[in-house]
Design an enzyme around this catalytic site. Structure first.
Site, PDB file in Angstrom:
ATOM      1  N   HIS A  10     -10.389   1.597  -9.694  1.00 27.17           N
ATOM      2  CA  HIS A  10      -9.743   2.252  -8.813  1.00 27.17           C
ATOM      3  C   HIS A  10      -8.481   2.692  -8.982  1.00 27.17           C
ATOM      4  CE1 HIS A  10      -8.077   4.121  -4.869  1.00 27.17           C
ATOM      5  NE2 HIS A  10      -7.504   2.939  -4.880  1.00 27.17           N
ATOM      6  N   PHE A  11      -7.692   1.721  -9.363  1.00 22.25           N
ATOM      7  CA  PHE A  11      -6.349   2.144  -9.635  1.00 22.25           C
ATOM      8  C   PHE A  11      -5.793   2.554 -10.965  1.00 22.25           C
ATOM      9  CE2 PHE A  11      -5.296  -2.753  -9.877  1.00 22.25           C
ATOM     10  CZ  PHE A  11      -5.045  -2.859 -11.151  1.00 22.25           C
ATOM     11  N   ARG A  53      -8.984  -9.722 -13.114  1.00 23.60           N
ATOM     12  CA  ARG A  53      -7.964 -10.725 -13.290  1.00 23.60           C
ATOM     13  C   ARG A  53      -8.422 -11.977 -13.999  1.00 23.60           C
ATOM     14  NH1 ARG A  53      -3.417 -10.348  -8.332  1.00 23.60           N
ATOM     15  NH2 ARG A  53      -2.473  -8.671  -9.344  1.00 23.60           N
ATOM     16  N   HIS A  78       0.728  -1.198   0.064  1.00 21.47           N
ATOM     17  CA  HIS A  78       0.029  -0.204  -0.062  1.00 21.47           C
ATOM     18  C   HIS A  78       0.708   1.380  -0.028  1.00 21.47           C
ATOM     19  CE1 HIS A  78      -3.634   2.304  -0.029  1.00 21.47           C
ATOM     20  NE2 HIS A  78      -2.946   3.154   0.799  1.00 21.47           N
TER      21      HIS A  78
HETATM   22 FE1  HAS Z   1      -5.695   2.452  -3.443  1.00 24.57          FE
HETATM   23  C1  HAS Z   1      -6.138  -0.900  -3.783  1.00 24.57           C
HETATM   24  C2  HAS Z   1      -7.704   2.381  -0.714  1.00 24.57           C
HETATM   25  C3  HAS Z   1      -5.254   5.746  -2.691  1.00 24.57           C
HETATM   26  C4  HAS Z   1      -3.406   2.478  -6.019  1.00 24.57           C
HETATM   27  N1  HAS Z   1      -5.118   1.281  -4.673  1.00 24.57           N
HETATM   28  C5  HAS Z   1      -5.323  -0.404  -4.532  1.00 24.57           C
HETATM   29  C6  HAS Z   1      -4.484  -0.952  -5.900  1.00 24.57           C
HETATM   30  C7  HAS Z   1      -3.766   0.043  -6.434  1.00 24.57           C
HETATM   31  C8  HAS Z   1      -4.115   1.131  -5.563  1.00 24.57           C
HETATM   32  C9  HAS Z   1      -2.758  -0.339  -7.481  1.00 24.57           C
HETATM   33  O1  HAS Z   1      -8.422   0.171   1.532  1.00 24.57           O
HETATM   34  C10 HAS Z   1      -4.822  -2.471  -6.110  1.00 24.57           C
HETATM   35  C11 HAS Z   1      -3.898  -3.347  -5.442  1.00 24.57           C
HETATM   36  C12 HAS Z   1      -4.147  -4.574  -5.889  1.00 24.57           C
HETATM   37  O2  HAS Z   1      -3.781  -5.142  -6.959  1.00 24.57           O
HETATM   38  O3  HAS Z   1      -4.716  -5.332  -5.248  1.00 24.57           O
HETATM   39  N2  HAS Z   1      -6.423   3.806  -2.111  1.00 24.57           N
HETATM   40  C13 HAS Z   1      -7.123   3.633  -0.991  1.00 24.57           C
HETATM   41  C14 HAS Z   1      -7.165   4.781   0.072  1.00 24.57           C
HETATM   42  C15 HAS Z   1      -6.545   5.638  -0.568  1.00 24.57           C
HETATM   43  C16 HAS Z   1      -5.995   5.063  -1.832  1.00 24.57           C
HETATM   44  C17 HAS Z   1      -7.774   4.943   1.236  1.00 24.57           C
HETATM   45  N3  HAS Z   1      -4.472   3.748  -4.224  1.00 24.57           N
HETATM   46  C18 HAS Z   1      -4.451   5.419  -3.863  1.00 24.57           C
HETATM   47  C19 HAS Z   1      -3.190   5.719  -4.570  1.00 24.57           C
HETATM   48  C20 HAS Z   1      -2.961   4.604  -5.510  1.00 24.57           C
HETATM   49  C21 HAS Z   1      -3.580   3.553  -5.385  1.00 24.57           C
HETATM   50  C22 HAS Z   1      -2.955   7.266  -4.711  1.00 24.57           C
HETATM   51  C23 HAS Z   1      -1.916   4.860  -6.765  1.00 24.57           C
HETATM   52  C24 HAS Z   1      -1.031   5.936  -6.939  1.00 24.57           C
HETATM   53  N4  HAS Z   1      -6.710   1.035  -2.459  1.00 24.57           N
HETATM   54  C25 HAS Z   1      -7.435   1.144  -1.162  1.00 24.57           C
HETATM   55  C26 HAS Z   1      -7.729  -0.036  -0.631  1.00 24.57           C
HETATM   56  C27 HAS Z   1      -7.465  -1.025  -1.712  1.00 24.57           C
HETATM   57  C28 HAS Z   1      -6.956  -0.393  -2.578  1.00 24.57           C
HETATM   58  C29 HAS Z   1      -8.747  -0.337   0.676  1.00 24.57           C
HETATM   59  C30 HAS Z   1      -7.784  -2.574  -1.564  1.00 24.57           C
HETATM   60  C31 HAS Z   1      -9.029  -3.135  -2.074  1.00 24.57           C
HETATM   61  C32 HAS Z   1      -9.052  -4.561  -2.352  1.00 24.57           C
HETATM   62  O4  HAS Z   1     -10.064  -4.921  -1.591  1.00 24.57           O
HETATM   63  O5  HAS Z   1      -8.158  -5.354  -2.806  1.00 24.57           O
HETATM   64  C33 HAS Z   1      -6.444   7.311  -0.349  1.00 24.57           C
HETATM   65  O6  HAS Z   1      -4.981   7.534  -0.148  1.00 24.57           O
HETATM   66  C34 HAS Z   1      -6.985   8.355  -1.369  1.00 24.57           C
HETATM   67  C35 HAS Z   1      -6.920   9.768  -0.745  1.00 24.57           C
HETATM   68  C36 HAS Z   1      -7.267  10.519  -1.834  1.00 24.57           C
HETATM   69  C37 HAS Z   1      -8.139  11.821  -1.862  1.00 24.57           C
HETATM   70  C38 HAS Z   1      -8.198  12.672  -3.071  1.00 24.57           C
HETATM   71  C39 HAS Z   1      -7.329  13.817  -3.033  1.00 24.57           C
HETATM   72  C40 HAS Z   1      -7.750  14.458  -4.150  1.00 24.57           C
HETATM   73  C41 HAS Z   1      -6.825  15.432  -4.723  1.00 24.57           C
HETATM   74  C42 HAS Z   1      -7.016  16.113  -6.215  1.00 24.57           C
HETATM   75  C43 HAS Z   1      -7.740  17.390  -5.879  1.00 24.57           C
HETATM   76  C44 HAS Z   1      -8.233  18.089  -7.143  1.00 24.57           C
HETATM   77  C45 HAS Z   1      -7.655  19.349  -7.499  1.00 24.57           C
HETATM   78  C46 HAS Z   1      -8.191  19.858  -8.821  1.00 24.57           C
HETATM   79  C47 HAS Z   1      -6.983  20.295  -6.651  1.00 24.57           C
HETATM   80  C48 HAS Z   1      -8.474  12.062  -0.623  1.00 24.57           C
HETATM   81  C49 HAS Z   1      -5.637  15.903  -4.152  1.00 24.57           C
HETATM   82  C50 HAS Z   1      -8.988  21.142  -8.890  1.00 24.57           C
HETATM   83  C51 HAS Z   1      -9.566  21.310 -10.042  1.00 24.57           C
HETATM   84  C52 HAS Z   1      -9.682  22.432 -10.826  1.00 24.57           C
HETATM   85  C53 HAS Z   1      -9.969  22.741 -12.075  1.00 24.57           C
HETATM   86  C54 HAS Z   1      -9.412  23.690  -9.770  1.00 24.57           C
END
Ligand code: HAS
Length: 558
Positions: free
Chosen positions: A364-365, A428, A213
């Site tokens: 998601h990813f 998968r 993670h």
């Molecule tokens: Fe995830 C599974 C939970 C973030 C990647 N995740 C995965 C897998 C990958 C992955 C590759 O809890 C699959 C693994 C596998 O093959 O089995 N993930 C989370 C949570 C977050 C999260 C809570 N994941 C990521 C990030 C990844 C990533 C980042 C890659 C870089 N994930 C999980 C969970 C699994 C999981 C479970 C397992 C599920 C299962 O059952 O197998 C958090 O860190 C997310 C927090 C993000 C935010 C969003 C903030 C937004 C931002 C953009 C703002 C936009 C702006 C634009 C400013 C709160 C910063 C404004 C626009 C204008 C025009 C002004």
């Protein structure tokens, strides 16, 4: 050396991207893996998926980050580093990659990018991958020791912001990688060389997710460095709060790693108490991303208003949407809003059983690592390659179009796959070739998401090819000027000036400066949150023999 890292990274992405549409078509119900020409190259859907995952998620990211986060802090500190050592780490990583690539290409390491035992691949894969990861740890140590040298020479001064973020990130990677290092050295390598009687799949899987993670933050935070430190300037504004930026990175240093059990809610022999603790810690690690969302949105608004933007949302149109580097990064962020929200849902113990191991997960990813990270890195390359080479970005309009197509393609893919996941479609799986009635019935409802997924593969292929055209055309064009002058690093105007004395800095800046002490806390936290779990698994260990991927379910894996 940075240029070598970055170009190697993009070569890996190029091959990985070409294989992507095959996966998307599979989830649209079209099996292209039966095509005789393709069969000559890829033996199966699983070999294609293994190559796609390893090249895009592991190789591309690691090479890009090693180059990017060696260059930035060294330039930031104005340090002179041992270039011989820098080249050594590059070649070590490349040799590791080539060794691992041989069995992958020969279909002898068709293990998907998680290489869970008891599926067993050729030993070269494990050795090559270990060498590759070890090289990244040497880059981490190189940067950290360079920073320690800088601190000694600048006693009482605040660490420059970009260096601060880079060092915190490399420290986090050293804490996070311990799980993978232990899995490789204590479990997988002894097992594939026949030194142990078998393997305990659950111990291996738990050590894998210790790293697995946190690795997503190892991928994400280099993009955050660009969003915080460079994007505001590129958009015509400035960073909103430097102390908040430092605080965000400290939160990631402390909290990125002790959360991995949220990938194992369905696994036996890990108590629900530990699963719940890791769930709460996962919610906690979303907080620095939420801080980032508001902080960067504010920086963009500030930039747009400085360019004459007006109204509640009207300012958005004043952002420099004609700049491919800015546009790509903003689109990456917009898609990450969905990716982050999905992650928080996914982390919930109650909701996880609905989507675990379904198509939701790749959905998601692809809008986290596929956009927030990959689209940001592609967009950074639009200025970084000219900056490193003194060449001009070729075909900026094609570059701009490629960012939009990548964004649209990934969004379509994500919608299709999340939707399919909710219908119970497994991840998968070569679903396009399955004849099982249960799948057929389930899929009757999934025509729309399947169509979205298939279309996304084509859109992404076109967007990807346009991006690579721009990249290679830029690299192959003649050098025209001194890159340092025409394309400088786009530093945001930071709040604390370089060389600021610690005693005059704000409370947050002062309290986040002792990175070495915070690093020690990060180690303590991860041992506290993983130690009892791993000890229990080891005390209940039960070894099973390895098996070939294709024999699973056919009696080959006992
Ligand atoms: Fe995830 C599974 C939970 C973030 C990647 N995740 C995965 C897998 C990958 C992955 C590759 O809890 C699959 C693994 C596998 O093959 O089995 N993930 C989370 C949570 C977050 C999260 C809570 N994941 C990521 C990030 C990844 C990533 C980042 C890659 C870089 N994930 C999980 C969970 C699994 C999981 C479970 C397992 C599920 C299962 O059952 O197998 C958090 O860190 C997310 C927090 C993000 C935010 C969003 C903030 C937004 C931002 C953009 C703002 C936009 C702006 C634009 C400013 C709160 C910063 C404004 C626009 C204008 C025009 C002004």
């Amino acid at each position: 050396v940075t240029q070598y890292y970055i170009v190697t990274a993009f070569l890996a992405l190029f091959i990985g991207v070409l294989i992507g549409p095959l996966q998307a078509l599979n989830y649209a119900g079209i099996n292209v893996y039966d095509n005789p020409i393709l069969k000559a190259l890829l033996k199966s859907y699983y070999q294609g998926l293994s190559l796609h995952g390893v090249l895009n998620a592991l190789v591309f990211t690691q090479f890009f980050i090693s180059g990017w986060l060696l260059y930035l802090p060294v330039r930031d500190m104005g340090a002179r580093i041992n270039m011989g050592f820098a080249w050594f780490t590059y070649w070590m990583m490349t040799v590791g990659l080539l060794l691992a690539a041989i069995p992958l290409l020969l279909n002898k390491a068709t293990l998907l990018y998680t290489f869970y035992p008891p599926m067993e691949g050729h030993w070269l894969f494990y050795v090559g991958a270990t060498i590759m990861v070890a090289a990244s740890l040497l880059v981490a140590l190189h940067v950290i020791f360079t920073w320690i040298g800088w601190k000694k020479a600048h006693v009482g001064q605040v660490t420059p912001l970009v260096t601060y973020m880079s060092v915190a990130l490399w420290m986090m990677w050293l804490v996070a990688s311990l799980g993978l290092v232990a899995e490789a050295l204590l479990v997988l390598i002894p097992w594939v060389f026949g030194l142990t009687r078998g393997v305990d799949p659950l111990i291996a899987k738990t050590l894998f997710w210790w790293t697995g993670h946190a690795i997503v933050y190892f991928w994400l935070l280099p993009a955050y460095i660009s969003w915080y430190a460079f994007l505001p300037k590129q958009a015509g504004g400035r960073i909103v709060s430097e102390p908040l930026t430092r605080l965000t990175f400290v939160m990631f240093l402390l909290n990125s790693t002790p959360v991995g059990i949220h990938h194992q809610y369905a696994d036996p022999n890990i108590s629900n108490t530990w699963k719940l603790i890791h769930m709460f810690l996962t919610f906690l690690v979303a907080i620095p991303s939420l801080l980032t969302a508001f902080s960067i949105a504010a920086a963009l608004e500030d930039a747009a208003r400085a360019r004459g933007g007006k109204g509640l949302v009207g300012w958005i149109f004043k952002l420099p949407w004609n700049d491919p580097s800015v546009t790509g990064q903003i689109l990456a962020m917009i898609s990450f809003i969905g990716g982050g929200a999905g992650g928080i849902i996914t982390a919930s113990f109650a909701f996880s059983p609905v989507i675990h191991n379904t198509a939701w997960i790749p959905g998601h990813f692809h809008i986290t690592v596929g956009t927030a990270v990959t689209l940001s890195f592609m967009s950074i390359a639009f200025w970084l390659i000219p900056h490193l080479t003194g060449k001009r970005l070729a075909a900026p309009k094609i570059a701009l179009a490629s960012t939009w197509l990548w964004f649209v393609g990934m969004m379509l893919f994500a919608i299709g796959m999340h939707w399919e996941g909710l219908l119970g479609v497994p991840r998968r799986a070569l679903i396009s070739a399955t004849a099982l009635p249960i799948y057929k019935e389930g899929y009757m409802h999934s025509q729309i998401p399947m169509a979205l997924t298939g279309i996304s593969g084509v859109v992404l292929l076109v967007g990807g090819l346009m991006f690579f055209y721009t990249l290679f055309a830029t690299l192959l064009s003649p050098r025209v000027d001194d890159a340092e002058v025409t394309t400088p690093i786009p530093y945001s105007d930071v709040i604390s000036p370089a060389g600021q004395n610690l005693s005059t800095a704000s409370t947050v800046v002062r309290s986040t400066e002792p990175l070495l002490a915070l690093w020690a806390v990060a180690f303590a936290l991860v041992f506290l949150m993983y130690g009892p779990v791993v000890l229990k698994l080891v005390s209940n260990a039960s070894l099973v023999p390895g098996c070939d991927f294709f024999s699973i379910g056919a009696g080959g894996c006992k």
